[in-house]
Design a protein around this motif. Structure first.
Motif, PDB file in Angstrom:
ATOM      1  N   ASP A 206      -0.148  -3.333  -6.933  1.00  0.00           N
ATOM      2  CA  ASP A 206      -1.511  -2.856  -7.133  1.00  0.00           C
ATOM      3  C   ASP A 206      -1.698  -2.273  -8.522  1.00  0.00           C
ATOM      4  O   ASP A 206      -2.714  -2.477  -9.163  1.00  0.00           O
ATOM      5  CB  ASP A 206      -1.863  -1.802  -6.073  1.00  0.00           C
ATOM      6  CG  ASP A 206      -1.880  -2.390  -4.667  1.00  0.00           C
ATOM      7  OD1 ASP A 206      -2.073  -3.612  -4.556  1.00  0.00           O
ATOM      8  OD2 ASP A 206      -1.696  -1.631  -3.714  1.00  0.00           O
ATOM      9  N   ASP A 207      -0.719  -1.518  -9.002  1.00  0.00           N
ATOM     10  CA  ASP A 207      -0.794  -0.899 -10.317  1.00  0.00           C
ATOM     11  C   ASP A 207       0.547  -1.123 -11.010  1.00  0.00           C
ATOM     12  O   ASP A 207       1.472  -0.324 -10.862  1.00  0.00           O
ATOM     13  CB  ASP A 207      -1.095   0.599 -10.199  1.00  0.00           C
ATOM     14  CG  ASP A 207      -1.228   1.273 -11.562  1.00  0.00           C
ATOM     15  OD1 ASP A 207      -1.131   0.561 -12.591  1.00  0.00           O
ATOM     16  OD2 ASP A 207      -1.423   2.498 -11.612  1.00  0.00           O
ATOM     17  N   THR A 211       4.672   0.734 -11.062  1.00  0.00           N
ATOM     18  CA  THR A 211       5.507   0.066 -10.062  1.00  0.00           C
ATOM     19  C   THR A 211       6.876   0.726  -9.939  1.00  0.00           C
ATOM     20  O   THR A 211       7.378   0.947  -8.834  1.00  0.00           O
ATOM     21  CB  THR A 211       5.673  -1.420 -10.419  1.00  0.00           C
ATOM     22  OG1 THR A 211       4.408  -2.065 -10.326  1.00  0.00           O
ATOM     23  CG2 THR A 211       6.647  -2.107  -9.488  1.00  0.00           C
TER      24      THR A 211
END
Length: 238
Positions: A206-207, A211
């Motif tokens: 998602d980001d 991570t």
């Protein structure tokens, strides 16, 4: 922290335009004193004064030397925690964003100051390459050329690993798609360029820029779930 978000932002004066050098450069601790103060502030905010039952996860660049890992361990030991779990940033990234099925995993971490490509087999590092340059070194380039410049760095490392791969692990990892992490993975022009050159899909969390820290947090949660329950102290559980 869950429910609290980011406890501490960038170190005062840090950054490429700050007045002071960052305590960590190119994945190495260059200012132990400043780094120790920063870690102390984080520990005060997250753990409080009594850290005797605390566990810390330390993630490091895959090819960080023993001297750098030892320096980091020494700083963490000064925080008074019970245990330090040490793992590579590639393992942390794979824990958060990697394929869940068995088999080899290729992690491409395109950070601000380092670019790393790591092949994991059975959760262990089978091969790795590192370039001591990253997004910060590409400031001032024509944005149109950045994907090809960064992509060439990554592709050269993957090609080198392919030549030394005797068991087809790189090929298997590419079929599943490499895991992309770091700030470079936030750029769709970079990720699209890599996907085209490799002829495969790529995998993003998602980001991607967080991570590694999120994966380290997942591993920490697993460690905490499986550790023995500490004895009660001062009449209260901890």
């Amino acid at each position: 922290m869950p429910g609290r978000g980011l406890l501490l932002g960038p170190f005062p004066g840090s950054g490429s335009h700050g007045g002071a050098e960052r305590p960590v450069r190119r994945g190495r601790i260059v200012d132990p004193e400043s780094c120790g103060r920063l870690l102390g502030r984080i520990a005060d905010a997250a753990l409080g004064p009594d850290r005797s039952d605390s566990v810390i996860v330390l993630s490091h660049p895959v090819l960080a030397g023993a001297a750098h890992r030892t320096a980091a361990r020494a700083l963490l030991a000064g925080l008074g925690t019970t245990r330090v779990v040490v793992l590579s940033s590639a393992r942390a990234a794979a824990a958060y964003a990697g394929p869940r099925e068995a088999g080899p995993v290729l992690v491409v971490d395109m950070g601000a100051e380092l670019t790393e490509v790591t092949l994991l087999v059975g959760g262990l590092v089978a091969d790795a390459r590192q370039a001591e340059n990253g997004l910060d070194d590409l400031d001032g380039l024509d944005p149109a050329t950045l994907p090809s410049v960064l992509g060439r760095t990554v592709l050269d490392m993957i090609t080198s690993m392919w030549r030394h791969d005797r068991h087809g692990a790189i090929r298997g990892a590419l079929r599943k798609g490499p895991v992309l992490a770091g700030g470079g993975a936030l750029r769709t022009d970079v990720t699209d360029h890599l996907a085209r050159c490799l002829g495969t899909r790529v995998r993003l969390a998602d980001d991607p820029s967080t991570t590694v820290v999120r994966g380290a947090g997942q591993i920490l949660s697993s460690v905490l779930r499986h550790r023995p329950t500490p004895p009660e102290r001062s009449g209260r559980p901890r």
